[in-house]
Enzyme design. Structure first.
Site, PDB file in Angstrom:
ATOM      1  CD  GLN A   1      -2.923  -0.845   2.421  1.00 35.18           C
ATOM      2  OE1 GLN A   1      -2.954  -1.694   3.282  1.00 35.18           O
ATOM      3  NE2 GLN A   1      -3.644   0.248   2.481  1.00 35.18           N
ATOM      4  CG  HIS A   2       0.325   3.478   2.378  1.00 36.52           C
ATOM      5  ND1 HIS A   2      -0.992   3.857   2.499  1.00 36.52           N
ATOM      6  CD2 HIS A   2       0.574   2.640   3.423  1.00 36.52           C
ATOM      7  CE1 HIS A   2      -1.516   3.282   3.574  1.00 36.52           C
ATOM      8  NE2 HIS A   2      -0.585   2.536   4.135  1.00 36.52           N
TER       9      HIS A   2
ATOM     10  CG  ASP B   1       0.192  -4.998   1.557  1.00 35.33           C
ATOM     11  OD1 ASP B   1      -0.653  -4.176   1.968  1.00 35.33           O
ATOM     12  OD2 ASP B   1       1.404  -4.898   1.828  1.00 35.33           O
TER      13      ASP B   1
END
Length: 463
Positions: A69-70, A226
């Protein structure tokens, strides 16, 4: 029919191929990524091509991508990557996070707006950092994607970028409760409008694979982050809390209602099914054990044996495991510390025990933060690389204060991406019912509240 699930993590790419109807594993493969907190996304693509080669994806009808992520993938008007992607574990935007909090009027305003309070891991803070510190690269940037967005875009022939509500909810410019972007927050962070991927429906078929070098696959699922993919792979339901001990540590729960925690401890994510996934993340998990074993000059098996040979409480030693800074609590510049050292307890067994307990205390705080937001906890599932340690499995119920269920080890992110692909292929209202993880073990032990109490005192002295 066969479906494939991709897990593009910090460490590497894994692909599983499963039967679409039963979930039975057919084949799998993996390749490593370079280490670091920023990376050229082409490494992800090259690894996907490498892993997916040699017939692994032959006869696959649908594919889905789960990824870390991110991460900020900045793309120019021609589709070229502007700079290496800043990953979730890059803390250089910590100052930008505080600036953004102040500019909107405080943590409570952010929690109301998007369900999360900015920390250095969230994409919105990385965009502010890019605008402030690399204005030439910022000027070239026309589109921002997340790692799974970019990989799905490449698979689909670099047309019509798509994402899902789960991964989008970790950006800091997506309203989780309403399910829509907040372009005003994106403008506030970056200084102007940016293109963002369209948010696909949870089981949408976004089209076929069109990438050169890839086999013909008729269905590409939206993909997801994820943690959302892991929840799908575990077939987690409301009341389940998953404690994942990988490179980072996470505690997340499937919930029917969104969470907006003004303290910033709980990030109010969405999941990949239409529900929600409140989550608490730490930067330090399995690598704490790696570091402890390296310091003692032993392998992980011996490290675990040493930890189990010491009593609960490590004879007074307490580790604050902030070896890479920390996200929760939000201490990006912090360092680890070992408190309570005496001549009597400064020996390998007690040190090993303190490292295991310190890592688990951070995750126990995470579970407590979820329950404080009225997230129900009926069952704790312990997964991730560190969950394979006999010491972690035995000590976890003492620190978490409740029994833990340890499912059979698996590639839950890749499995969840494959299950999403099967869902997109079937076009049903709910994900397919697969057999789920294999046999699970339940671990129970008397709680050791004094360990948590000493940890809390040490943490308070630091913060």
């Amino acid at each position: 029919m066969l479906v494939a699930g991709v897990d593009s993590s910090t460490q590497g790419t894994k692909i599983v191929v499963r039967d679409a109807g039963t979930g039975a594993l057919v084949r799998s493969a993996q390749a490593a990524h370079p280490d670091g907190t920023e990376i050229d996304p082409r490494y992800w693509w090259d690894a996907l091509l490498q892993v997916g080669g040699d017939g692994l994806l032959d006869d696959v009808a649908a594919i889905g991508v789960g990824a870390q992520q991110h991460g900020m993938v900045a793309v120019d008007g021609d589709g070229a990557v502007v700079r290496p992607a800043l990953l979730w574990n890059d803390t250089r935007s910590a100052g930008a996070a505080q600036d953004l909090i102040d500019e909107l009027g405080g943590p409570a305003e952010w929690a109301r707006a998007v369900g999360s309070v900015p920390v250095a891991s969230l994409t919105v803070t990385k965009l502010r950092w890019l605008a402030q510190h690399e204005p030439e690269n910022a000027a070239r940037t026309e589109q921002v994607m997340l790692p799974h967005d970019w990989l799905t875009w490449r698979l689909r022939g670099e047309t019509d970028p798509v994402t899902d509500r789960g991964d989008a909810s970790g950006t800091g410019y997506f309203d989780t409760a309403q399910g829509s972007y907040r372009p005003d927050l994106l403008r506030m962070a970056f200084g102007r409008d940016l293109g963002v991927p369209r948010v696909a429906r949870p089981a949408e078929n976004t089209g076929p694979v069109r990438a050169p070098g890839m086999p013909e696959i008729g269905t590409v699922a939206p993909g997801t982050g994820d943690n959302m993919a892991a929840a799908l792979g575990l077939e987690a339901r409301p009341g389940d809390v998953v404690v994942s001990l990988g490179t980072s540590g996470t505690a997340f729960a499937v919930a029917d209602k969104p969470v907006a925690d003004a303290s910033g401890l709980v990030t109010g994510f969405a999941d990949a099914t239409g529900r929600f996934l409140p989550l608490v993340a730490t930067l330090n998990a399995a690598r704490v054990l790696d570091a402890g074993a390296r310091m003692l000059g032993v392998d992980l098996e011996e490290f675990g044996r040493l930890a189990l040979s010491a009593p609960a409480g490590a004879e007074g030693l307490t580790l604050l495991p902030y070896l890479d800074g920390e996200r929760t609590p939000n201490l990006p510049e912090a360092a680890g510390r070992l408190d309570g050292m005496t001549r009597a307890n400064l020996h390998p067994a007690a040190v090993a025990r303190a490292f295991v307990e310190g890592m688990l205390c951070g995750l126990a705080d995470a579970v407590d933060a979820l329950t404080a937001q009225d997230v129900p906890v009926h069952r704790v599932l312990l997964i991730g690389g560190a969950a394979r340690s006999a010491a972690v499995r035995s000590i976890a119920p003492q620190i978490l204060g409740r029994p833990v269920v340890v499912p059979e080890p698996g590639e839950y992110v890749a499995d969840g991406a494959a299950r999403q692909a099967a869902w997109a292929l079937a076009g049903t209202t709910e994900p397919p019912e697969w057999a789920g993880p294999g046999s699970a073990e339940v671990y129970e032990a008397d709680p050791a509240p004094e360990v948590r109490e000493r940890y809390a005192r040490a943490r308070s002295a630091l913060t």
